[in-house]
Scaffold this active site. Structure first.
Site, short mmCIF file in Angstrom:
data_model
loop_
_atom_site.label_atom_id
_atom_site.label_comp_id
_atom_site.label_asym_id
_atom_site.label_seq_id
_atom_site.Cartn_x
_atom_site.Cartn_y
_atom_site.Cartn_z
N ASP A 95 -58.81 85.25 -17.95
CA ASP A 95 -58.77 83.92 -18.55
C ASP A 95 -59.90 83.75 -19.59
O ASP A 95 -61.08 83.96 -19.28
CB ASP A 95 -58.95 82.91 -17.40
CG ASP A 95 -58.82 81.47 -17.83
OD1 ASP A 95 -58.81 81.19 -19.03
OD2 ASP A 95 -58.73 80.62 -16.92
N ASP B 59 -49.34 80.00 -25.18
CA ASP B 59 -48.16 79.65 -24.39
C ASP B 59 -47.82 78.18 -24.64
O ASP B 59 -48.68 77.32 -24.46
CB ASP B 59 -48.44 79.90 -22.90
CG ASP B 59 -48.48 81.39 -22.59
OD1 ASP B 59 -47.85 82.18 -23.31
OD2 ASP B 59 -49.15 81.77 -21.61
#
Ligand SMILES: C[S@@+](CC[C@H](N)C(=O)[O-])C[C@H]1O[C@@H](n2cnc3c(N)ncnc32)[C@H](O)[C@@H]1O
Length: 233
Positions: free
Chosen positions: A116, A138
């Protein structure tokens, strides 16, 4: 949904898939050796001068978040050896692809991180980056998932902390609601000035733009990309 496809609960802003198809043995070998050579170790303290992270002399350091298969990152790092690039991608197959490419043609001005991006952002020293590219993050098009979008008040705080004043945050997307979302969040944040002389600028790609794999698919499917540039004030 198999266990390995479940979103990880150990990360704050990554909700995607960690793995796709099984990686081939050659890719697995490139991944292991490549991560050994290029992966940043966030358990060590970040150097106050990020330029020292690279095997070569660099004059600036830029970050690409969610590089996918690495097409854009490879292009930028290859065309600009005096700039250091950090690429982040938690999707194993994407990282494997990138590591295959740098096994064939090593890049002294590259480092990567395979989890992440918020972890990396929190590790970086203040005002240490000369640019952040968030290209086709995304999209989470359904309203109930909008809170998963990478652009958020807390991540804009992270960006504003690590970007040098005057540097650029670039955001590309083919999803209109995400483009509006990002414009609104950046305006509300206050540390980012949108750089656009006219509305047509939205649709003009960045200088030297090689495209990305995701973008090519969006265009094939009839969606029009928008390219936003914000200056860290
Ligand atoms: C839609 S894809 C686009 C990939 C690439 N930028 C392109 O245009 O082809 C978004 C990428 O962001 C990555 N991603 C999602 N959340 C992330 C996070 N929190 N940190 C870093 N990367 C992330 C995903 O794994 C995925 O590869």
């Amino acid at each position: 949904m198999s266990q390995q496809d479940r979103p990880s609960r150990t990360t704050e802003a990554f909700f995607g898939r960690r793995r796709g198809k099984p990686v081939r043995p050659q890719q697995a070998a490139a991944l292991e050796s490549g991560l050994g050579a290029y992966r940043l170790d966030l358990t060590a303290e970040a150097p106050s001068e990020l330029r020292t992270l690279f095997k070569t002399e660099v004059s600036a350091v830029r970050l690409e978040i969610g590089f996918g298969g690495g097409e854009h990152l490879l292009h930028r790092a290859t065309e600009a050896p005096p700039i250091g690039f950090i690429g982040v991608e938690p999707f194993v197959n994407g990282m494997a692809k990138m590591m295959m490419a740098v096994r064939a043609a090593p890049l002294a001005n590259l480092r990567v991180y395979d989890d992440d991006a918020t972890q990396l952002l929190d590790w970086l020293p203040p005002a240490s980056l000369d640019g952040i590219d968030l290209l086709y993050p995304d999209p989470w098009p359904k309203k109930k998932h909008w809170k998963r979008r990478f652009v958020s008040p807390v991540n804009l705080d992270r960006f504003s902390r690590v970007l040098k004043p005057g540097s650029k945050f670039r955001f590309a997307s083919d999803i209109d609601t995400y483009v509006n979302w990002t414009l609104l969040h950046c305006r509300a944040h206050g540390a980012f000035a949108w750089q656009a002389d006219e509305a047509a600028d939205w649709h003009r790609s960045y200088e030297g733009w090689p495209g990305t794999r995701y973008e090519a698919k969006a265009i094939r499917e009839g969606r029009r990309p928008a390219y936003l540039t914000f200056i860290r004030t």
